[in-house]
Design a protein around this motif. Structure first.
Motif, short mmCIF file in Angstrom:
data_model
loop_
_atom_site.label_atom_id
_atom_site.label_comp_id
_atom_site.label_asym_id
_atom_site.label_seq_id
_atom_site.Cartn_x
_atom_site.Cartn_y
_atom_site.Cartn_z
N LYS A 66 0.84 -1.19 0.00
CA LYS A 66 0.00 0.00 0.00
C LYS A 66 0.88 1.24 0.00
N ALA A 67 0.51 2.18 -0.82
CA ALA A 67 1.15 3.50 -0.82
C ALA A 67 0.07 4.52 -0.46
N ALA A 89 -2.89 -3.03 -2.96
CA ALA A 89 -2.81 -4.15 -3.90
C ALA A 89 -2.52 -5.42 -3.11
N GLU A 90 -3.30 -6.46 -3.39
CA GLU A 90 -3.11 -7.76 -2.74
C GLU A 90 -3.14 -8.87 -3.78
N ASN A 108 -6.56 -11.66 -6.91
CA ASN A 108 -5.85 -10.41 -6.70
C ASN A 108 -6.87 -9.28 -6.59
N ARG A 109 -6.42 -8.18 -5.98
CA ARG A 109 -7.31 -7.04 -5.78
C ARG A 109 -6.48 -5.76 -5.76
N ARG A 141 -10.11 -7.41 3.58
CA ARG A 141 -11.30 -6.71 3.14
C ARG A 141 -11.05 -5.21 3.13
N GLN A 142 -11.63 -4.53 2.15
CA GLN A 142 -11.58 -3.08 2.06
C GLN A 142 -13.01 -2.54 2.02
N GLU A 143 -13.28 -1.50 2.78
CA GLU A 143 -14.59 -0.88 2.75
C GLU A 143 -14.73 -0.12 1.43
#
Length: 728
Positions: free
Chosen positions: A417-418, A440-441, A458-459, A525-527
């Motif tokens: 993450k940036a 990014a995962e 991937n996400r 998980r991302q909101e």
């Protein structure tokens, strides 16, 4: 001539103070003192014919911080003997004192006898003897001795006039004090508690009170419980060296169980570690011996700001700790899962790195150990720097986690993450903040991984947010009021990429994450979606010390993406309202309340805590009400209150009561009651523990325990001087 004889008698007196006080233990004769020596007396006479010097009336001899006080001192140069025919007191620089009715001491210290002696060591340990004889410049031999750390009242000052007997004392025919080894050897010793003999030992060894750590038996503890009936623990402390020690405890109960407990502690040049274990040799409960438990931790420093450490917490089975009372105090849930970890980390001003391997052991009866993963490895890195050109803070995060389960079940996540953030303060007082993130995962899964279809995923998730704050302050009287409305707008894309979820199952909505861009606790998980976090903070500062703070807010969404369950308070297009209130008065009162409620004021979550101190009364109460959340593992709603009351009657007496009540079942779940008495020489702790309802692997039980500690002997901690109580 008189000055010559006077210096010799003063030197003899100094030697006398050293030999009887134990302030300096020498295997060789002490050297000639070069310290200044002072003598004060009402009169000093010297008979040249008999070679006798006599000092009379308020005699004070001072040298090297030691003071000898007497009414009369006689020195015979011809015989080389110093005599003190009346009462005297020797006070040393460390506070220890020696008193006696008379003394006869040779100038070469080959013989020293004190009669009617009273010795006080470390301002705590007292010994009274008919006679003290100093031998071989190392040993003090005391005849007919009474020893204690308790204050003993007498009729002279009226204190404890009717009860002059100390709480505990040791009576001995003879005591040998080895000043070189700092040990006390009692012969024909009898321990008395409240004047009643409770223990006889032909020989008894104790370290003298100047010793901080010494091997020997510690004070045993006694208890009763429904499972183990009557039991006792007898610990033996081993001082291995200046940096390590061990304690071995024999744990026996009347049901026939026998447990050996062990503790090992060591301090190294780079850190420290500690191990605590228990091994059941004979099981009188289930006839299943060799059950065990091990718990420990350690932390060590390395070069270049690195450090490493470990935490171990394992048990041979799910019920051993509950059966034998090894749960953490007041936190049964902490024993449901045992955590083990080895880690390496580096902590610097603007960066943090940690690499670890860990595993849990479940003590829950409904969990299967084979389904609990080994985390290997788990790596997290975070770095924050000043952003060039555009200003603000630029951050970078990298993480990777691999979970290994039985049957070659594998889960691996690589993430990065940036992020950038900056804040501006406008002329009208408005605070404007901006933040951008790019996550990014990548996931790699084994063929038999359960809970997700596929072996890879991937996400990539971009996040943009802006927030506006307008703090408004006003002084009314001596108080300052601050109101701060906050609006935070966050944008994420709406689409939900299908990925595994290992670390973001349990979600809590509370005031601490009201203005968070992501309320999921982990990385999986991302909101998502366009949303606004809206709320207001209020704070009241008062110079008298009491303060009031409040927060209320809500989340508004463009769309309901169904990421959250109803129990979290975040489901639907708009979340429930979250509010928090805190009122505090320094050192006297603190009330905190956090509530989740909908627009119709139906409450789904309520957590309230109260701390109250008034004079000698301390009260702490907590109330919690939660809706069921099947996804998070809470299949039943909760509504319970816990109350703790401590009443400190005075410097000696303290009373404890704890109670927990379940409003859903209408029954009490557990409680504890205790009485503690403590003075300058003894500590008595009596407690009753009640477990009414089974909790996981903890069965209903009652336990009555008693601990008696005698301060100032063995390696018991020095007790604070307290006012004695004559209640007994």
């Amino acid at each position: 001539m008189v000055l010559k004889y006077l210096s010799r008698v003063l030197l003899a007196c100094v030697f006398a103070t050293i030999c009887v006080s134990g302030a300096s233990a020498q295997s060789q004769p002490p050297p000639q003192s070069k310290e200044p020596i002072g003598l004060l007396a009402d009169s000093i006479d010297y008979n040249d014919k008999s070679k006798v010097l006599i000092a009379k009336g308020n005699v004070r001899i001072v040298s090297s911080g030691q003071i000898l006080s007497a009414n009369k001192v006689t020195f015979n140069q011809a015989t080389g003997r110093l005599t003190i025919p009346g009462g005297f007191t020797i006070t040393n620089s460390d506070g220890s004192t020696v008193k006696g009715t008379d003394a006869d001491i040779s100038s070469d210290l080959s013989r020293a006898v004190i009669r009617g002696a009273h010795i006080l060591i470390e301002k705590q340990f007292q010994m009274a003897a008919d006679k003290i004889e100093y031998k071989d410049k190392r040993f003090k031999v005391l005849d007919r001795v009474v020893a204690s750390t308790c204050y003993v009242g007498n009729s002279d000052n009226g204190y404890c006039k009717l009860k002059p007997t100390p709480f505990w004392q040791i009576r001995s025919k003879r005591v040998i004090h080895d000043e070189l080894e700092k040990q006390l050897y009692f012969e024909n010793a009898r321990m008395e508690l409240f004047g009643v003999p409770i223990l006889y030992a032909p020989y008894l060894r104790l370290p003298d009170p100047t010793v901080d750590r010494a091997s020997g038996f510690l004070v045993p503890t006694f208890f009763t419980s429904q499972t183990l009936k009557f039991g006792t623990k007898v610990p033996y402390f081993i001082a291995i060296d200046d940096h390590s020690d061990a304690t071995v405890t024999a744990f026996a109960s009347t049901v026939g169980s026998f447990v050996v407990e062990g503790q090992y502690r060591r301090q190294t040049t780079k850190g420290q570690y500690e191990l605590n274990g228990a091994l059941l040799l004979i099981d009188g409960v289930d006839d299943d011996p060799f059950r065990s438990s091990l718990k420990g931790n350690g932390a060590f420093n390395l070069k270049n700001d690195y450090s490493w450490g470990f935490e171990v917490d394992v048990a041979s089975d799910k019920t051993f700790r509950a059966d034998y009372g090894y749960e953490d105090d007041d936190n049964l849930s902490a024993q449901d899962r045992l955590f083990n970890e080895v880690y390496l980390e580096r902590n610097r001003k603007n960066s943090f790195l940690k690499a670890s391997a860990s595993i849990f052991q479940s003590l829950r009866t409904n969990e299967i150990d084979a389904q609990i993963p080994l985390v290997f490895p788990d790596v997290y890195y975070r770095d924050i720097q000043e952003a060039p050109l555009i200003g603000g803070k630029l951050g970078f995060t990298a993480n990777t986690t691999t979970l290994l389960r039985s049957g070659n079940d594998r889960y691996t996540r690589l993430g990065a993450k940036a992020d950038w953030q900056r804040e501006w303060s406008l002329n009208n007082g408005l605070l404007v903040g901006a933040r951008g993130e790019l996550d990014a995962e990548y996931y790699s899964l084994s063929d038999n991984y359960s809970g997700f279809n596929g072996t890879a995923a991937n996400r990539i998730t971009p996040t943009l947010s802006a927030d506006l704050r307008l703090p408004l302050a006003k002084s009314i009287g001596t108080a300052t009021h601050i109101i701060e409305p906050i609006v935070q707008v966050i944008w994420n894309e709406d689409s939900k990429t299908s990925t595994p979820n290992e670390d973001s199952i349990q979600v809590e909505f509370e005031e601490s994450n009201l203005f968070s861009t992501n309320r999921f606790p982990g990385f999986d998980r991302q909101e998502l979606g366009l949303r606004a976090n809206v709320g207001v903070n209020y704070t009241r500062y008062d110079p008298s010390g009491w303060n009031l703070g409040a927060t209320v807010g809500r989340v508004f969404r463009e769309k309901d993406l169904k990421q959250f369950t109803d129990a979290t308070g975040l489901s639907g297009k708009n979340s429930e309202w979250v509010s928090a209130v805190r009122i505090s008065f320094p050192n006297s009162f603190e009330l905190a309340n956090s509530v989740l409620f909908d627009s119709d004021f139906n409450i789904s979550k309520n957590e309230t805590s109260l701390k109250f101190i008034y004079k000698r009364i301390e009260v702490e109460a907590t109330y919690i009400r939660l809706e069921e959340d099947v996804i998070a593992g809470a299949s039943d709603p909760r509504s319970e209150v816990a109350l703790e009351l401590i009443f400190t009657k005075d410097e000696n007496w303290a009373y404890l009561a704890e109670w927990r009540h379940d409003f859903i079942s209408g029954d009490a779940t557990d409680g504890e009651f205790g009485v503690k008495y403590e003075n300058e020489c003894i500590e008595i702790d009596l407690y009753l523990s009640l477990q009414f309802v089974a909790s996981g692997n903890v069965e209903p039980s009652n336990e009555l325990g008693l601990r008696v500690s005698m301060a100032g002997i063995g390696n018991q901690a020095r007790a604070h001087r307290r006012k004695n109580s004559c209640v007994f």
